[in-house]
Scaffold this motif. Structure first.
Motif, PDB file in Angstrom:
ATOM      1  N   ASN A 189      36.013  25.675  39.571  1.00 31.17           N
ATOM      2  CA  ASN A 189      37.433  25.902  39.309  1.00 31.17           C
ATOM      3  C   ASN A 189      38.255  24.648  39.579  1.00 31.17           C
ATOM      4  O   ASN A 189      39.249  24.381  38.897  1.00 31.17           O
ATOM      5  N   GLU A 190      37.852  23.866  40.572  1.00 32.91           N
ATOM      6  CA  GLU A 190      38.522  22.593  40.842  1.00 32.91           C
ATOM      7  C   GLU A 190      38.314  21.631  39.683  1.00 32.91           C
ATOM      8  O   GLU A 190      39.235  20.909  39.280  1.00 32.91           O
ATOM      9  N   ILE A 191      37.114  21.630  39.130  1.00 34.20           N
ATOM     10  CA  ILE A 191      36.799  20.748  38.002  1.00 34.20           C
ATOM     11  C   ILE A 191      37.591  21.153  36.764  1.00 34.20           C
ATOM     12  O   ILE A 191      38.199  20.318  36.088  1.00 34.20           O
ATOM     13  N   THR A 192      37.613  22.445  36.443  1.00 35.99           N
ATOM     14  CA  THR A 192      38.321  22.898  35.237  1.00 35.99           C
ATOM     15  C   THR A 192      39.834  22.702  35.374  1.00 35.99           C
ATOM     16  O   THR A 192      40.517  22.430  34.392  1.00 35.99           O
ATOM     17  N   ALA A 193      40.363  22.831  36.587  1.00 36.66           N
ATOM     18  CA  ALA A 193      41.789  22.569  36.802  1.00 36.66           C
ATOM     19  C   ALA A 193      42.101  21.104  36.515  1.00 36.66           C
ATOM     20  O   ALA A 193      43.150  20.769  35.941  1.00 36.66           O
ATOM     21  N   ASP A 194      41.199  20.219  36.919  1.00 37.87           N
ATOM     22  CA  ASP A 194      41.377  18.787  36.640  1.00 37.87           C
ATOM     23  C   ASP A 194      41.310  18.519  35.144  1.00 37.87           C
ATOM     24  O   ASP A 194      42.086  17.705  34.619  1.00 37.87           O
ATOM     25  N   LEU A 195      40.417  19.198  34.437  1.00 41.49           N
ATOM     26  CA  LEU A 195      40.305  19.016  32.988  1.00 41.49           C
ATOM     27  C   LEU A 195      41.602  19.416  32.286  1.00 41.49           C
ATOM     28  O   LEU A 195      42.039  18.750  31.346  1.00 41.49           O
ATOM     29  N   ARG A 196      42.222  20.501  32.727  1.00 48.03           N
ATOM     30  CA  ARG A 196      43.470  20.945  32.119  1.00 48.03           C
ATOM     31  C   ARG A 196      44.577  19.896  32.262  1.00 48.03           C
ATOM     32  O   ARG A 196      45.382  19.696  31.359  1.00 48.03           O
ATOM     33  N   LYS A 197      44.604  19.235  33.420  1.00 47.16           N
ATOM     34  CA  LYS A 197      45.640  18.237  33.672  1.00 47.16           C
ATOM     35  C   LYS A 197      45.427  16.976  32.836  1.00 47.16           C
ATOM     36  O   LYS A 197      46.380  16.261  32.541  1.00 47.16           O
ATOM     37  N   ARG A 198      44.208  16.697  32.449  1.00 50.03           N
ATOM     38  CA  ARG A 198      43.887  15.435  31.780  1.00 50.03           C
ATOM     39  C   ARG A 198      43.441  15.640  30.337  1.00 50.03           C
ATOM     40  O   ARG A 198      42.691  14.838  29.789  1.00 50.03           O
ATOM     41  N   ILE A 199      43.923  16.701  29.718  1.00 55.47           N
ATOM     42  CA  ILE A 199      43.407  17.101  28.414  1.00 55.47           C
ATOM     43  C   ILE A 199      43.647  16.060  27.329  1.00 55.47           C
ATOM     44  O   ILE A 199      42.913  15.974  26.347  1.00 55.47           O
ATOM     45  N   SER A 200      44.657  15.203  27.495  1.00 54.11           N
ATOM     46  CA  SER A 200      44.950  14.189  26.479  1.00 54.11           C
ATOM     47  C   SER A 200      44.090  12.940  26.649  1.00 54.11           C
ATOM     48  O   SER A 200      44.098  12.061  25.780  1.00 54.11           O
ATOM     49  N   GLU A 201      43.360  12.855  27.743  1.00 48.01           N
ATOM     50  CA  GLU A 201      42.539  11.676  28.023  1.00 48.01           C
ATOM     51  C   GLU A 201      41.126  11.845  27.468  1.00 48.01           C
ATOM     52  O   GLU A 201      40.679  12.959  27.227  1.00 48.01           O
ATOM     53  N   PRO A 202      40.407  10.729  27.286  1.00 43.81           N
ATOM     54  CA  PRO A 202      38.978  10.846  26.956  1.00 43.81           C
ATOM     55  C   PRO A 202      38.252  11.510  28.132  1.00 43.81           C
ATOM     56  O   PRO A 202      38.390  11.069  29.276  1.00 43.81           O
ATOM     57  N   LEU A 203      37.518  12.552  27.868  1.00 44.06           N
ATOM     58  CA  LEU A 203      36.818  13.283  28.923  1.00 44.06           C
ATOM     59  C   LEU A 203      35.339  13.345  28.586  1.00 44.06           C
ATOM     60  O   LEU A 203      34.949  13.982  27.610  1.00 44.06           O
ATOM     61  N   THR A 204      34.542  12.675  29.384  1.00 41.31           N
ATOM     62  CA  THR A 204      33.097  12.687  29.150  1.00 41.31           C
ATOM     63  C   THR A 204      32.396  13.365  30.316  1.00 41.31           C
ATOM     64  O   THR A 204      32.895  13.390  31.449  1.00 41.31           O
ATOM     65  N   LEU A 205      31.255  13.895  30.020  1.00 45.88           N
ATOM     66  CA  LEU A 205      30.461  14.584  31.031  1.00 45.88           C
ATOM     67  C   LEU A 205      30.126  13.645  32.191  1.00 45.88           C
ATOM     68  O   LEU A 205      30.217  14.021  33.365  1.00 45.88           O
ATOM     69  N   GLN A 206      29.771  12.416  31.858  1.00 46.52           N
ATOM     70  CA  GLN A 206      29.383  11.466  32.897  1.00 46.52           C
ATOM     71  C   GLN A 206      30.568  11.097  33.795  1.00 46.52           C
ATOM     72  O   GLN A 206      30.425  11.056  35.026  1.00 46.52           O
ATOM     73  N   ASP A 207      31.736  10.856  33.205  1.00 50.50           N
ATOM     74  CA  ASP A 207      32.909  10.491  34.002  1.00 50.50           C
ATOM     75  C   ASP A 207      33.315  11.620  34.951  1.00 50.50           C
ATOM     76  O   ASP A 207      33.644  11.382  36.122  1.00 50.50           O
ATOM     77  N   ILE A 208      33.307  12.839  34.464  1.00 51.35           N
ATOM     78  CA  ILE A 208      33.691  13.980  35.296  1.00 51.35           C
ATOM     79  C   ILE A 208      32.660  14.206  36.396  1.00 51.35           C
ATOM     80  O   ILE A 208      33.014  14.495  37.553  1.00 51.35           O
ATOM     81  N   ALA A 209      31.396  14.046  36.051  1.00 52.09           N
ATOM     82  CA  ALA A 209      30.345  14.218  37.059  1.00 52.09           C
ATOM     83  C   ALA A 209      30.520  13.199  38.184  1.00 52.09           C
ATOM     84  O   ALA A 209      30.449  13.541  39.373  1.00 52.09           O
ATOM     85  N   GLU A 210      30.767  11.939  37.824  1.00 48.07           N
ATOM     86  CA  GLU A 210      30.956  10.898  38.836  1.00 48.07           C
ATOM     87  C   GLU A 210      32.189  11.176  39.697  1.00 48.07           C
ATOM     88  O   GLU A 210      32.163  10.982  40.917  1.00 48.07           O
ATOM     89  N   LYS A 211      33.267  11.623  39.083  1.00 50.21           N
ATOM     90  CA  LYS A 211      34.497  11.880  39.823  1.00 50.21           C
ATOM     91  C   LYS A 211      34.294  12.939  40.905  1.00 50.21           C
ATOM     92  O   LYS A 211      34.860  12.852  42.000  1.00 50.21           O
ATOM     93  N   PHE A 212      33.448  13.927  40.614  1.00 49.87           N
ATOM     94  CA  PHE A 212      33.255  15.027  41.565  1.00 49.87           C
ATOM     95  C   PHE A 212      31.926  14.927  42.315  1.00 49.87           C
ATOM     96  O   PHE A 212      31.486  15.894  42.943  1.00 49.87           O
ATOM     97  N   GLY A 213      31.307  13.740  42.264  1.00 50.46           N
ATOM     98  CA  GLY A 213      30.109  13.502  43.063  1.00 50.46           C
ATOM     99  C   GLY A 213      28.900  14.301  42.637  1.00 50.46           C
ATOM    100  O   GLY A 213      28.083  14.714  43.468  1.00 50.46           O
ATOM    101  N   LEU A 214      28.762  14.533  41.337  1.00 53.37           N
ATOM    102  CA  LEU A 214      27.639  15.301  40.804  1.00 53.37           C
ATOM    103  C   LEU A 214      26.855  14.457  39.817  1.00 53.37           C
ATOM    104  O   LEU A 214      27.381  13.502  39.240  1.00 53.37           O
ATOM    105  N   SER A 215      25.621  14.822  39.612  1.00 52.17           N
ATOM    106  CA  SER A 215      24.858  14.208  38.538  1.00 52.17           C
ATOM    107  C   SER A 215      25.226  14.894  37.231  1.00 52.17           C
ATOM    108  O   SER A 215      25.743  16.020  37.226  1.00 52.17           O
TER     109      SER A 215
END
Length: 260
Positions: free
Chosen positions: A161-187
């Protein structure tokens, strides 16, 4: 007696009646259910119906069929939004009535609803209004309309839910699986499995739905061109934006704007 109890009492007071309610009575109520099936028509904006598993987005000139005893709650914030609720008594009909679904309002259904636009309250067997509304009810599965397909799954997983909330805030930005994983300390593999296991949807599909939902809201509330809309929700390719919009809504952005 609180408002929710009063609403349920009114809706289910007469087992055999068809009830028409035009007030926006169900906004922001907790999850509740009715013994009657519910036809909820949305005009002039976008409504949000929440269930324990998914959030459903109902655009203008669409209706949602809610089966009997189906827990739900409705949310919306547009001041010019108009809601019509018609509650139907228990009846043994087609499989259509057992499943929640969102459908466009056909020309025939629109004419029938327009004809009954001033009706309010309970109508009983023997009333000609009852027979008219029963015919409307029987028409729904016969139209064989394609379901509106934007349904965002929900979860009680706090990390996701923390991740999806962040996605909603940044919807106009390029969003890649790798960038989001790194931001939240996940592979990448862990984040992929998190979406699949908790939401039963891929990361890419979730992003697509978020972006089209945001585009629908912008079409309703702004005068942005299709090109501006695309960039605003993270698309650099106008054709890809239009095709994705069509894939999820069965209409092009220009068609959706015209409908509103």
């Amino acid at each position: 007696m609180d408002f929710l109890e009063e609403l349920n009492r009114i809706v289910d007071q007469y087992d055999e009646s068809i009830l028409v309610m035009r007030q926006q009575t169900e906004q922001r109520l907790p999850a509740h259910q009715h013994k009657k099936g519910q036809l909820l028509l949305v005009l002039g904006g976008i409504a949000y119906l929440q269930t324990s598993e998914k959030d459903y987005y109902i655009p203008s000139n669409h209706y949602i069929w809610i089966p009997q005893n189906f827990p739900h709650n409705l949310m919306y914030n547009a001041q010019d939004l108009h809601i019509i609720n018609v509650y139907f008594p228990e009846a043994h009909g087609e499989e259509f009535y057992n499943n929640l679904g969102i459908y466009p309002v056909s020309r025939l259904l629109s004419e029938m609803l327009s004809f009954s636009e001033k009706w309010q309250g309970n109508f009983f067997p023997g009333d000609w209004e009852f027979e008219f509304l029963k015919t409307l009810w029987g028409l729904l599965p016969k139209e064989n309309l394609q379901r509106f397909s934007i349904q965002l799954p929900t979860t009680d997983d706090e990390r996701l839910n923390e991740i999806t909330a962040d996605l909603r805030k940044r919807i106009s930005e390029p969003l890649t699986l790798q960038d989001i994983a790194e931001k939240f300390g996940l592979s990448v593999r862990s984040l992929t499995r998190l979406f699949q296991n908790k939401l039963h949807i891929s990361f890419i599909q979730y992003i697509k739905m978020l972006r089209i939902i945001r585009a629908m809201e912008l079409i309703k509330n702004t005068n942005l061109t299709v090109t501006e809309l695309a960039y605003e929700v993270g698309y650099s390719n106008i054709s890809a934006f239009s095709n994705t919009f069509f894939q999820l809504t069965n209409m092009r952005p220009t068609e959706f704007k015209a409908m509103l």
